[in-house]
Design an enzyme around this catalytic site. Sequence first.
Site, PDB file in Angstrom:
ATOM      1  N   GLY A 125       0.808  -1.211   0.000  1.00  0.00           N
ATOM      2  CA  GLY A 125       0.000   0.000   0.000  1.00  0.00           C
ATOM      3  C   GLY A 125       0.843   1.263   0.000  1.00  0.00           C
ATOM      4  O   GLY A 125       2.072   1.221  -0.054  1.00  0.00           O
ATOM      5  N   GLY A 204      -1.802  -5.376   8.635  1.00  0.00           N
ATOM      6  CA  GLY A 204      -3.208  -5.786   8.616  1.00  0.00           C
ATOM      7  C   GLY A 204      -4.112  -4.692   8.108  1.00  0.00           C
ATOM      8  O   GLY A 204      -3.954  -4.218   6.991  1.00  0.00           O
ATOM      9  N   CYS A 222      -3.710   6.577   0.495  1.00  0.00           N
ATOM     10  CA  CYS A 222      -3.434   5.384  -0.318  1.00  0.00           C
ATOM     11  C   CYS A 222      -3.102   5.727  -1.764  1.00  0.00           C
ATOM     12  O   CYS A 222      -3.184   4.868  -2.647  1.00  0.00           O
ATOM     13  CB  CYS A 222      -4.603   4.407  -0.256  1.00  0.00           C
TER      14      CYS A 222
END
Length: 297
Positions: A125, A204, A222
Amino acid sequence: MLARSFRSISDGFASKRISQCTLGRTSAQLESLPPIGYVDLGRLDYEASLSLQKQLCRLRIDEIYAGPRSTRVAADRRRLTDLIMLVEHPPVFTNGRRNHGKVSQEEIQRLRSLGCGYVETNRGGEITFHGPGQLVVYPSVYLRDHHLGTKCYVEGLENTVVETCARLGVEAQAIAGFPGVWVSPSQKVAALGTHVQKYVTSHGFALNCTTDMRWFNQIVPCGLEGKTAVSLQHVLKQAGNPAAQEPTVEAVTPVVLSSFAQVFGCQVRPLQELSLATFETVQNLLQDISKNKSNQD
């Protein structure tokens, strides 16, 4: 129940159908899954959580592959078990491995001048924000014991958030090609980034509960232009449901754990009850990390 699909997906997004909670596994495999422990670490600096995950991952890999010629050791002969670490971070911007070294020092200083940390990490990410009012979930799972590949594991994390949102009265879903969980084609309620080494997971997802969303205005969350981050609190308030429970981290945590158990098909139990050895290992690592930080300061 799982959340329904959006009635329409705009901006060229293709909706991702949420699977039933087998994640591609057979009935026999689902019957043999080991339990997973959970531990709430409370408020924890991001750097400390990153160090904890790296060290724990290394310990687990060394133990799992300690057989002759680095073969796998059976689960019932291992000291350390799978676990889920639950944390809240002080304000910090974190960036994924694809952006290492790509952010200018001027931009890093600008972000830090806001009273917020900046850390480049080894997860997938891009840039995101962690802070108070956000539940961050770090599973350390040996995927082979759960008959999972990385793709199905990531789908399971997304489904966990979708199920959590549904139980809280929020319609959400995963969207193909756009990691995380969305309450609309342009609003993301949870960011997701993982790291898998020799089938042991770290990092996570981060679910915005009552987060101050103004922090996200300082970045392109993001790396997605034209998309925004949103909190459960905002979505529920916009829906005008006076009976809705305030989605604090404390209120959302048990819902996440129950949803995780449903989606992954395994028991989720307090770590101290499931494996005292693993619990003590986590506590000892945290103590060492804290001592090292104090010595450096």
